[in-house]
Design a protein around this motif. Structure first.
Motif, short mmCIF file in Angstrom:
data_model
loop_
_atom_site.label_atom_id
_atom_site.label_comp_id
_atom_site.label_asym_id
_atom_site.label_seq_id
_atom_site.Cartn_x
_atom_site.Cartn_y
_atom_site.Cartn_z
N GLU A 1 -1.92 41.96 -4.27
CA GLU A 1 -0.86 41.07 -3.98
C GLU A 1 -0.60 39.89 -5.33
OE1 GLU A 1 0.87 37.29 -0.94
OE2 GLU A 1 -1.11 38.18 -0.50
N VAL A 2 -1.76 39.68 -6.19
CA VAL A 2 -1.55 38.95 -6.93
C VAL A 2 -0.61 39.55 -8.00
CG1 VAL A 2 -2.78 37.90 -9.14
CG2 VAL A 2 -3.95 37.71 -6.98
N ARG A 3 -0.98 40.84 -8.21
CA ARG A 3 -0.27 41.61 -9.40
C ARG A 3 1.34 41.63 -8.91
NH1 ARG A 3 -5.52 44.24 -9.67
NH2 ARG A 3 -4.78 45.51 -7.79
N TRP A 4 1.48 41.85 -7.48
CA TRP A 4 2.64 42.04 -6.85
C TRP A 4 3.43 40.75 -6.97
CZ3 TRP A 4 5.29 39.89 -2.62
CH2 TRP A 4 6.37 40.32 -2.08
N ALA A 5 2.84 39.58 -7.03
CA ALA A 5 3.63 38.33 -6.95
C ALA A 5 4.05 38.15 -8.32
CB ALA A 5 2.29 37.02 -6.86
N ARG A 6 3.53 38.47 -9.51
CA ARG A 6 4.04 38.23 -10.60
C ARG A 6 5.49 39.30 -10.76
NH1 ARG A 6 2.42 37.67 -16.58
NH2 ARG A 6 4.27 38.32 -17.70
N ARG A 7 5.42 40.52 -10.51
CA ARG A 7 6.37 41.42 -10.28
C ARG A 7 7.72 40.60 -9.54
NH1 ARG A 7 2.52 45.19 -9.27
NH2 ARG A 7 3.15 45.53 -7.13
N VAL A 8 7.36 40.20 -8.44
CA VAL A 8 8.46 39.39 -7.52
C VAL A 8 9.24 38.20 -8.50
CG1 VAL A 8 9.00 37.99 -5.72
CG2 VAL A 8 7.56 39.92 -5.55
N LEU A 9 8.45 37.54 -9.09
CA LEU A 9 8.54 36.20 -9.63
C LEU A 9 9.48 36.82 -10.96
CD1 LEU A 9 5.50 34.09 -10.11
CD2 LEU A 9 7.40 33.79 -8.43
N ALA B 1 -13.74 39.29 -9.11
CA ALA B 1 -12.84 40.26 -9.12
C ALA B 1 -11.39 39.86 -8.99
CB ALA B 1 -13.03 41.43 -8.41
N VAL B 2 -11.18 39.01 -7.87
CA VAL B 2 -9.94 38.30 -7.63
C VAL B 2 -9.59 37.34 -8.58
CG1 VAL B 2 -8.48 36.70 -5.96
CG2 VAL B 2 -10.29 38.65 -5.06
N LEU B 3 -10.45 36.71 -9.22
CA LEU B 3 -10.18 35.68 -10.33
C LEU B 3 -9.73 36.35 -11.49
CD1 LEU B 3 -12.83 33.00 -9.72
CD2 LEU B 3 -10.24 32.75 -9.16
N HIS B 4 -10.55 37.44 -11.97
CA HIS B 4 -10.05 38.22 -13.06
C HIS B 4 -8.72 38.85 -12.90
CE1 HIS B 4 -14.04 37.85 -14.60
NE2 HIS B 4 -14.61 38.85 -13.82
N ALA B 5 -8.28 39.19 -11.69
CA ALA B 5 -6.78 39.86 -11.40
C ALA B 5 -5.97 38.61 -11.69
CB ALA B 5 -6.83 40.37 -10.16
N GLN C 1 4.77 20.94 -6.51
CA GLN C 1 5.08 22.11 -7.39
C GLN C 1 4.96 23.41 -6.89
OE1 GLN C 1 5.08 21.11 -10.96
NE2 GLN C 1 5.62 19.23 -9.83
N ASP C 2 5.12 24.71 -7.80
CA ASP C 2 5.00 26.04 -7.26
C ASP C 2 3.69 26.34 -6.80
OD1 ASP C 2 7.81 25.67 -7.67
OD2 ASP C 2 7.85 26.98 -9.34
N TRP C 3 3.49 26.96 -5.73
CA TRP C 3 2.07 27.89 -5.69
C TRP C 3 2.50 28.99 -4.86
CZ3 TRP C 3 3.43 23.57 -2.58
CH2 TRP C 3 3.58 23.55 -1.56
N TRP C 4 1.68 29.95 -5.03
CA TRP C 4 1.61 31.31 -4.28
C TRP C 4 0.40 31.44 -3.51
CZ3 TRP C 4 5.69 35.23 -5.36
CH2 TRP C 4 5.75 36.02 -4.55
N GLY C 5 0.47 31.66 -2.35
CA GLY C 5 -0.42 31.97 -1.66
C GLY C 5 -0.60 33.29 -1.15
N ILE C 6 -2.02 33.69 -1.38
CA ILE C 6 -2.38 35.22 -1.45
C ILE C 6 -3.34 35.13 -0.03
CG2 ILE C 6 -3.85 37.08 -2.14
CD1 ILE C 6 -1.52 36.39 -4.02
N GLY C 7 -3.21 36.24 0.80
CA GLY C 7 -4.00 36.50 1.97
C GLY C 7 -3.16 36.36 3.16
N PRO C 8 -3.84 36.81 4.45
CA PRO C 8 -3.20 36.58 5.50
C PRO C 8 -3.04 35.27 6.12
CG PRO C 8 -5.04 38.04 5.90
CD PRO C 8 -5.20 37.33 4.19
N GLY C 9 -1.69 34.84 6.50
CA GLY C 9 -1.40 33.37 6.76
C GLY C 9 -1.03 32.68 5.82
#
Length: 414
Positions: free
Chosen positions: A72-80, A110-114, A299-307
């Motif tokens: 979802e982190v990688r997908w977020a960049r594509r959406v932005l 691993a999530v932080l590295h992504a 400010q802007d924030w993207w929330g990753i994960g269920p809910g």
């Protein structure tokens, strides 16, 4: 029971944001919140979107969560990028839950590295993980520090065993100072979270918890009043008369005590429920939570994960709550959003007043409409707004104002 989600319109499966979200985006900061929805047990007062191992459906496991969150982190960049929103290095990252440290430290790394590989980190970026004191070790904290975590927020809640029992908290209070020491050895900043107003907690109990927390020499303390949410075990116990109801006067007394004890120990309030210890000199604000301040400054924030909830340029959305449909959407390359809304000018003004009035930096008087500006004099007379700051153009709450913050906001918006 997880809380009900807000009503909103369905978002597009490709997640694309409206053109209004891109306006001025280069001037705003971008943060990342990663929701880890797992807990070993559910605390009786908690209505967060969390799940124990037995509550997860087929096809979802804690072992696979890091890969799904990273996707979802990688997908977020594509959406932005597709939406024309400026892609900025991350101002802050917050691993929350749930209990993030219930996952192996390598999974969180691993999530932080992504996140770093996908967005980059701004200079001096703050990276926080929440943690149960029972769920960390010297090694796990070293792994997290090496992965880029800069601070850890420990859920202490209380130093009184009978208070923890009412809250259904299972951690060993003796593990809190050990966990703090291990975090310091790993080079991490430390925050502790406390809850006041639990049924059966005396003023002496609360003072003991405050002084115990101060004795651990954290950089930051959060102190939240207990709110009993419908659907929780604690709410059911209260309805049955097994524990007394919340007493607002008792909570006010405990807030005043917290402000006094923490102030005497060198902590400054910077948001209604948060105090930090100045580092001195140019670093006087160094220990304030920059991630939370990003929320309060809208400010802007993207929330990753269920809910998880997100906000970009006045567009707000929230992901599907349960891990099963969330995971299915992410793995299919679709938006995991359950709904979204685009805030109109009136709602954005309301939210700015509600949020910025809570912080020590204050709300610019110029941001108010004519009626709001006219209300400031009355709030000064009633002892709820600091007169000197108001004369310099900023609404800053007094201690009385912090206790009656909702009433202050109502008058500023009247």
């Amino acid at each position: 029971m997880a809380p009900a989600q807000p009503e909103g319109l369905p978002g597009p499966l490709d997640g694309r944001l409206p053109a209004s979200a891109a306006e001025g985006s280069a001037e705003r900061t971008l943060s990342l919140y990663v929701h880890v929805p797992f807990c070993a047990v559910r605390c009786g007062y908690c209505d967060f979107n969390t799940y124990t191992a037995t509550e997860l459906g087929a096809g979802v496991s804690q072992d696979a969560y890091a890969a799904d969150a990273a996707a979802e982190v990688r997908w977020a960049r594509r959406v932005l990028e597709a939406s024309g929103v400026a892609v900025r290095p991350l101002h802050s990252v917050f691993l929350g839950g749930g209990t993030p440290t219930l996952l192996p430290a390598e999974d969180l790394a691993a999530v932080l590295h992504a996140a770093r590989d996908t967005f980059g980190l701004a200079e001096g970026a703050e990276v926080t993980t929440e943690a149960n004191p029972d769920s960390v070790s010297p090694r796990s904290l070293r792994v997290l520090a090496e992965a880029g975590v800069t601070r850890v927020s420990f859920g202490m809640q209380s130093a009184a065993p009978h208070v923890l029992a009412v809250l259904d908290r299972t951690h060993d209070p003796d593990n809190v100072p050990r966990a703090v020491a291990w975090a310091r050895e790993a080079g991490l900043g430390v925050s502790v979270d406390l809850i006041y107003g639990t049924p059966g907690e005396s003023l002496a109990d609360w003072e003991h918890s405050l002084r115990t927390a101060v004795g651990y020499a954290p950089d930051h303390v959060s102190a939240y009043s207990l709110i009993v949410e419908d659907g929780t075990r604690l709410a059911a116990r209260m309805r049955r008369g097994e524990v007394p109801p919340i007493d607002d006067d008792d909570q006010a007394d405990k807030y005043e005590l917290a402000d006094r004890v923490l102030g005497d120990a060198g902590f400054e309030w910077y948001e209604v429920s948060n105090w930090s210890r100045p580092a001195g000199g140019a670093d006087a604000r160094a220990h304030r939570s920059r991630h939370n301040l990003a929320y309060w400054h809208n400010q802007d924030w993207w929330g990753i994960g269920p809910g998880a909830h997100s906000h970009v340029g006045g567009t707000r959305w929230w992901n599907l709550k349960h891990p099963v449909p969330y995971t299915n959407r992410v793995r299919a390359g679709h938006s995991p959003a359950a709904g979204r809304e685009v805030l109109d000018a009136g709602t954005r003004h309301l939210e700015r007043v509600m949020l910025e009035a809570r912080i020590r930096d204050g709300l610019p008087v110029a941001a108010l409409d004519d009626d709001g500006r006219a209300a400031v004099a009355g709030l000064i007379a009633d002892g709820m707004v600091e007169p000197a700051q108001a004369l310099h153009g900023t609404v800053v709450l007094t201690l009385r104002g912090r206790l009656l913050g909702d009433a202050v906001v109502r008058r500023l918006l009247a």
